[in-house]
Every structure is written in structure tokens, then in C-alpha cells.
Scaffold this active site. Structure first.
Site, PDB file in Angstrom:
ATOM      1  N   LYS A  40       0.744  -1.177  -0.017  1.00 30.95           N
ATOM      2  CA  LYS A  40       0.137   0.168  -0.172  1.00 30.95           C
ATOM      3  C   LYS A  40       0.869   1.331   0.090  1.00 30.95           C
ATOM      4  CE  LYS A  40      -4.195   2.006   1.979  1.00 30.95           C
ATOM      5  NZ  LYS A  40      -5.302   1.625   3.137  1.00 30.95           N
ATOM      6  N   GLU A  45      11.977   7.211  -5.277  1.00 30.41           N
ATOM      7  CA  GLU A  45      12.635   8.277  -6.568  1.00 30.41           C
ATOM      8  C   GLU A  45      11.989   7.541  -7.688  1.00 30.41           C
ATOM      9  OE1 GLU A  45      15.323  10.298  -3.962  1.00 30.41           O
ATOM     10  OE2 GLU A  45      14.980   8.230  -4.020  1.00 30.41           O
TER      11      GLU A  45
END
Length: 774
Positions: free
Chosen positions: A653, A726
Site C-alpha cells: 500500500k 524516486e
């Protein structure tokens, strides 16, 4: 260890969360604390007799302070002091080394209120401290300064001829290298393209503004609540700047309302708050305004040149990628902008160049996916341009040049499931239905375009220490001086510990955000799960071994001579593997050993000798749909599929949330974000949320995330995991740009791709004569 730092209110999962396993969708264990207001941020910690500091910002870009008139400010009721470089009594060390935090680039770090020198517009020039915030804010507006102004330069594009190679490298920075003869191969190739790219400066703008609350104890101990990405980095900085011993200083950051790289280095409100507390001998809080959030590090303005050459069958023959970005006069801030072009596609001739231009600005700072956000954008737009020139499908062109090993050094990848990302992402998106030619799809008044791009980011792992304490009542407390900047560190670390010890999630607490906890790296570079998470797994394994040894010492133990792999830990018990009935409660084990708790510590260190043999990275394939109203220049990103290969996913999640957040930011980078400079003043002009545009709800539509099946035991021996912070951003802006071209036939090479640029087309590109690259 449980009650070591009670005021941090270490979160644990709500009752009923139950057992967890890696890959599950688990809600954040700190979620309730955040939505109810129980979580306290840097500016929300109280202290007796707390004073409030407001920063006075300078108005010129370069020069010296001639005079400071603080009389009117000092006359305001409630004002305690107006601290400047002239009346600062607290001793600050004079050498550069004292001001270098753990992520500082080469050069001389900025020192607030140290001298009369002005290095950039918006520089802090005074701190007004008062009994109330309102009094301090009003008085700050009354401080008057006069300057001896010097000529400044903030125009990077006009200064490309002054670009230089970094004089000294930041620790960990890898200078670009080359191979083959790219210039000769480029000239000889039958198909070639050359493009220039420009990206304006961007600012992080997290929701929580930078703040420091310095609480002065009766014994002189300073407890600092600060917004940052490493409590230990900030303690290091403050202790060195002011000459304080570590036992006299504690820095805490239990909750951080977003940072995205802006908190990697201590920002100037921290030393100012400490300075005021020491000088006034009382607790002080300093909070920056939203406008002042634009007065320190940013993603640097960047110029790039990319040249690609290929055979008619699509095989790349040459890659040339050069980049220049701005830095301050004080420091050589560096990013790996061009390095990605040497790693992403198979090619025998690669030439990479990278230079800096010194400007009268504050030093740039890492911003989510530093270097890759711009470098991969340029390469991936150029790849799309080459695919169009070859009349090839952009995905087929990338697969034609798929790199099975690192093109520059021949090292194998630790794992690389990029093909799987291409396949799964294309299938989910429906890429097979994409017409090759631009302007082939329309829906009413809108042109429809489909674009794609590849993403890549380093899979980093560092050094960390972790402590794990199991109590007789079944509670497990795991601790490390990690940070949670909204990425889900509390949750994923709790999940790793709960799974390892066979406990329900509500029985586990992960303690972070305090400089006195076991050492952890700065939370950046997508490294926390592989680093601290591996440390958690290691500490829990040591706990298991200790508990097994205790169980073996019990009378008539069924565990005698058994190894760890032959037992399991479940529901507060240790039992034979696969036979839950044959076991004993851990509370009974501890009671027999005469203990009410057992603690183990683990030092997580990377497998350096093994890792250096591999290229370690995460990969992604981004597919994007845009709809363009060509008459108005309006672009809507209506659909994104981002397929990611990032090792084993521990917390599905929060990992998915990270990728979605990265995609949103990539859309914002592509279409909205830029900080504009008036070069006459040397000042960022749109330093507010009304004029610095970011993507809002109306800009975001369908985003789908796919995780490839991958398990990387080179990067993370304990977990097989890599970071995702990232990679969600990398490649998104390029996919948007390529989709715009497919929709309109117009190639935009600068970001943001705002309506005016779409209407102007290629005329918007600020083409410059490239500087000389060896």
C-alpha cells in the site's frame, strides 16, 4: 527501550490489524495519529517561556550590509532581541569543516548571521525574537537595512561559456565516463538527431514549512524538534557549528510533513533558533514563511544536449549527452545528470559531459530523483525523437537496444526485470493499439496522444544499527534513528519486525526520529527499506536465536539440538516448524530465564565485495495518455500506467502510494513547475503557492501502478527489496512530452511544457551554443 522516548508517542497499528506478511496492503500505523492531530511536528512542541523568532530576509543578490536599523523593531512591545551578525554573542566556529553536514557538497557552506557578506537574494540578515509570534512578525517588518550592492549574475543560459568541470567532487558522486569514439560514430551514422533541453529551477515546497523548536532544559541540555531527514545529521551540524558536546544536544524529528530532499541538509532556521536559545538562555521557536521556503536549496536550472545516432534497423551507434547546471559561488553542488545515458541502452560509443556554472544563488540541493529527473527526461525524449525518425514504435526501439549488462563497464545487473515492466505496462495500457504517426487520434476538439519512457534509479543500501526489544507481555519495540518523511517508514519497519517474530502488527512499535537512537543514514536516495529494513530483519533474527537458546535451556525441552530453520515464531510462541501445538509461549521462555525482556542489536552493513561486481538499480516503464486542446494549448494527462521493478515489495500500500506520488510530481514537473527569476534583481519572483504552480486534483486522473516480480539478494540479502521513493517520478515527464508529440506532432524540449510553449512549438527552445566538452 519501550519508554526511552515517551513523548515521541511511538505509533503502533490499531487493535485488530492482525498478522502481516510482506506484500500485503496495510494501512499506515501512524495514520490515526496524523489525521487526529496527535502527531506533533517541529513547530508544535511546547516549552515553558517559549520565545518566537522571525527571520528578516535580505533584498539584494550580492554585496555587503552597510547598516542595520533595528530601533523601531526593538521598540515593539514584547520584542526581546533583534539578533544580527553585529550583536551575535554566541560563538560560531570559523572553519568550513564545522559547517559541513553529512551531505554537504565541496566548497564553503553558507553561514547565517556570520558576517556582513550577502551571497544571494533572500539571505537571512537578522532574527527578531519576541514573546509572541505576532510581535516578532510585526517587528521583523520594521527592520531596515542598507547595502553596498555589487554586480550579480543569476542568468545561467547567458553564462554557458563560463561552465567548468566540478573542482571537487561530493562524496559518493560518480563523475561521468565514456567509451568508444562517439563523435566519429555519430558523424558516420546514417540516422542521427541532435536536441537541446532546458529545465527551469524548481522548489520542493513540502506541506510543512521548515521549523525548529529549541527547548532549553534546566541543566542546559538542548532538545531540538526540527524538520529534517536525519536527526543525527542535524545534531552533527549543530554540535560542530556551536561547539556543543553530543550529550548536551538531542535532535528529534518523529514526524515530517514532506521533505523530498529539502531536509537532507540542515536549513538556516535551525542554527538561528539554536543561536537565539543560547544567547537568550531560553527556549525559542523559528518557523519560516512560505515565501522563505524559496530562499534555500532547489532543483537546479539545467541545460542539456543529447545526440543520438543509429543504423536504419534501429541499432544505436552513438550516444552523446552533455549537461550544465547552476551552483552557488560557495559550493560545487553536483548531480548525476548524464550518467544514466551510459547505463540504460546498449551502445558501443558513449560520450558524457557535465559542467557547472557558478551563480549568485543559494546552493541547489537534492530534489526527488536528483539528476535523473532531468537527465532521463532528455535521454527519453531524444529516444522518442529517434524512434520517430526511424519510423519505429518507441517501445520496439527501446527493446532493440535493451542493455543486458551495463554498457559502460560490462557489469551485470544485480536484477533487472525491465522487460517484464515493458510487457506488463504495455498490456495494461493497451499500447498495441497505438498508431505510429502523430495526430492520428482525436476525441472531439482534443487531440489524443500516447507516449512512453523508461525510468532508472540507483538501488542504494547503506549502514545502520537497529535495536529490537521483546517484552514478556509480548510487545516488540524496534528502534533506529531513521526518519519517516511521509514515505511509510513507521509502517514498513513494523511489518518487517512483525513478520519476522510472528506477531500481530498491533504488538509492534517502531521507534525513530531521535538522534540518541541507534545510528541510521539520512533518509534519502530511496535507501531506507533496504538499509534500515534489513537491519530490522537482522535484529529480529538475533532475537529469534536468543529465544531459541533460552527455550533449549528449559527442562525437557523439545528444542534441544534444533536449528533456527527448524522452528517458527507465531502468536507469541516458539514451536516446531509446521507443528503449532508443539511449542511454548515466549513469556514462559523469558520467565524461566529470569528476564522480563530480551534485547538484541544488529549492525547492517552492505555486502560491498559482492555488490561492487554488479550494477544495482531499480527500473520502470511509464505509459501515458494526454489529451490536447491545440487551440488553447491545454494538456490533460488522462491516464498513466507505471510498471516498476524494485525488488520484493514489503508494504504494497505505501509502495504504491509512493509511485502514485512520484507520478503526480512527474506530471507537475512536465506541465506546471518552474521558479522564475528576475535577473535584474537576481531574485526568484513567484515565491508563493498562487504563482508557483503545482499539479492539483483537477490535473490528476487515472494512475495505475504495477510491480514486477523481482527479488534482489545482492542489494538486500535479508529482504530482497529495493527502494521506490524516486523511481515513481523518473521518466514520467518524458512520457508526457512524448505523448504530446504523438498527439500534436510538436516536439517540446523544455519543462514545464506550459500552454504558451505548446502554442509556440519549437520556437520555445532556448538553443544555445554548447560549451566545450572534452
Amino acid at each position: 527501550m519501550t519508554d526511552l522516548i515517551p513523548e515521541l508517542r511511538t505509533p503502533s497499528a490499531p487493535e485488530g490489524t492482525g498478522r502481516v506478511k510482506s506484500g500485503m496492503h496495510v494501512s499506515r500505523v501512524d495514520g490515526i495519529a496524523k489525521v487526529t492531530g496527535a502527531a506533533r511536528y517541529a513547530a508544535e512542541h511546547e516549552a515553558p517561556a517559549l520565545a518566537y523568532g522571525v527571520v528578516v530576509s535580505g533584498t539584494v543578490a550580492k554585496g555587503r550590509i552597510k547598516n542595520i536599523d533595528a530601533g523601531a523593531a526593538e521598540a515593539v512591545p514584547g520584542v526581546i532581541a533583534v539578533i544580527t551578525h553585529e550583536n551575535r554573542t554566541v560563538k560560531m566556529r570559523g572553519n568550513d569543516l564545522a559547517y559541513k553536514d553529512m551531505t554537504a557538497p565541496a566548497g564553503s557552506p553558507f553561514r547565517p548571521l556570520y558576517s556582513d557578506r550577502i551571497f544571494y537574494s533572500g539571505q537571512p540578515v537578522a532574527l527578531v525574537v519576541a514573546e509572541t509570534f505576532e510581535a516578532a512578525r510585526y517587528a521583523a517588518a520594521l527592520v531596515k537595512l542598507s547595502y553596498e550592492v555589487e554586480e550579480h549574475d543569476t542568468d545561467m543560459l547567458a553564462s554557458l561559456d563560463r561552465a567548468y568541470e566540478p573542482r571537487k567532487m561530493k562524496a559518493g558522486f560518480v563523475p561521468p565516463s565514456s567509451k568508444g569514439d562517439a563523435d566519429t560514430a555519430y558523424e558516420a551514422a546514417p540516422v542521427k538527431i541532435e536536441s537541446q533541453f532546458y529545465h527551469g529551477a524548481e522548489h520542493h515546497n513540502p506541506m510543512e514549512m521548515f521549523a525548529s523548536t529549541v527547548v532549553l532544559g534546566e541543566d542546559g541540555h538542548l532538545t531540538v524538534y526540527d524538520k529534517n531527514q536525519s536527526s543525527q545529521n542535524c545534531r552533527w551540524y549543530v554540535s560542530h557549528v556551536f561547539g556543543l558536546s553530543k550529550d548536551k544536544l538531542t535532535v528529534r524529528n518523529p514526524y515530517v510533513g514532506g521533505a523530498f530532499g529539502s531536509g537532507l541538509r540542515p536549513q538556516y532556521q535551525l542554527p538561528l533558533a539554536v543561536m537565539a536559545a543560547l544567547q537568550l538562555k531560553r527556549s525559542v521557536r523559528v518557523v519560516l514563511t512560505r515565501q522563505q521556503m524559496f530562499s534555500f536549496g532547489h532543483r537546479p536550472e539545467t541545460w542539456q544536449q543529447v545526440k543520438l545516432a543509429a543504423n536504419p534497423d534501429g541499432q544505436l551507434q552513438a550516444i552523446v549527452h552533455n549537461a550544465v547546471h547552476e551552483t552557488s559561488r560557495l559550493e560545487d553542488y553536483v548531480e548525476v545528470v548524464v550518467n544514466w545515458s551510459g547505463q540504460m541502452y546498449a551502445c558501443d560509443n558513449i560520450k558524457l559531459g557535465y559542467k557547472l556554472v557558478g551563480q549568485d544563488r543559494y546552493s541547489p540541493i537534492d530534489m526527488r530523483a536528483p539528476g535523473a529527473a532531468h537527465g532521463v527526461h532528455a535521454l527519453e525524449v531524444a529516444m522518442d525523437e529517434m524512434a520517430h525518425a526511424l519510423k519505429m514504435d518507441p517501445l520496439a526501439f527501446r527493446l532493440k537496444n535493451y542493455a543486458e549488462v551495463n554498457p559502460l563497464d560490462g557489469k551485470p545487473y544485480s536484477t533487472k526485470e525491465l522487460r517484464q515492466c515493458y510487457q506488463k505496462g504495455a498490456e495494461r495500457f493497451g499500447w498495441q493499439d497505438r498508431p505510429l504517426e502523430p495526430r492520428s487520434m482525436r476525441d472531439g476538439e482534443e487531440l489524443v496522444g500516447w507516449g512512453m519512457a523508461t525510468g532508472m534509479w540507483d538501488a542504494l543500501v547503506m549502514v545502520a544499527r537497529v535495536s529490537a526489544v521483546l517484552h514478556a507481555d509480548g510487545r516488540l519495540v524496534v528502534s533506529s534513528a531513521a526518519s519517516d518523511i511521509g514515505t511509510g517508514t513507521y509502517t514498513v519497519m513494523s511489518m518487517i519486525a512483525a513478520e519476522a517474530m510472528g506477531l500481530s502488527l498491533e504488538k509492534v512499535s517502531f521507534q525513530l526520529g531521535d538522534s540518541t537512537l541507534p545510528m541510521a543514514p539520512i533518509e534519502g536516495g530511496s535507501s531506507h527499506v533496504a538499509t534500515v529494513g534489513s537491519g530490522v530483519a537482522g535484529a529480529c533474527e538475533k532475537l529469534q536465536k536468543a529465544l531459541l537458546k533460552m527455550a533449549q535451556a528449559m527442562p525437557d525441552s523439545i528444542f534441544k539440538k534444533l536449528q533456527l530453520r527448524q522452528v517458527e515464531f507465531n502468536d507469541g510462541r516458539i514451536h516446531l516448524r509446521g507443528e503449532p501445538a508443539k511449542g511454548v509461549g515466549l513469556a514462559e521462555v523469558l520467565a524461566h530465564a529470569g528476564k522480563d525482556r530480551v534485547e538484541e542489536k544488529f549492525l547492517m552493513t552492505p555486502q560491498m565485495l559482492k555488490q561492487r561486481k554488479y550494477t544495482r538499480a531499480v527500473h520502470s516503464a511509464v505509459f501515458c495518455e494526454v489529451r490536447v486542446n491545440e487551440k488553447l494549448g491545454i494538456v490533460r494527462v488522462t491516464r498513466v500506467v507505471n510498471a516498476v521493478a524494485a525488488g520484493r515489495i514489503i508494504s504494497a500500500k505505501t509502495a504504491e502510494s509512493q509511485i502514485i506520488g512520484g507520478v503526480v510530481w512527474g506530471i507537475s514537473q512536465a506541465l506546471h513547475e518552474e521558479t522564475y527569476t528576475d535577473h535584474r534583481l537576481g531574485r526568484f519572483m513567484n515565491h508563493n503557492f498562487s504563482e508557483y504552480h503545482v499539479a492539483v486534483n483537477a490535473d490528476i486522473h487515472d494512475i495505475q501502478v504495477i510491480f514486477a516480480d523481482e527479488d534482489d539478494r545482492v542489494v538486500s540479502k535479508q529482504l530482497g527489496a529495493k527502494g521506490v521513493g524516486e523511481i515513481g517520478l523518473v521518466g514520467v515527464s518524458a512520457a508526457v512530452a512524448n505523448a504530446i508529440f504523438h498527439a500534436t506532432g510538436k516536439r517540446l524540449r523544455s519543462t514545464p511544457m506550459s500552454p504558451d510553449k505548446l502554442l509556440l512549438g519549437d520556437q520555445e527552445v532556448p538553443v544555445r551554443k554548447p560549451p566545450q566538452f572534452e
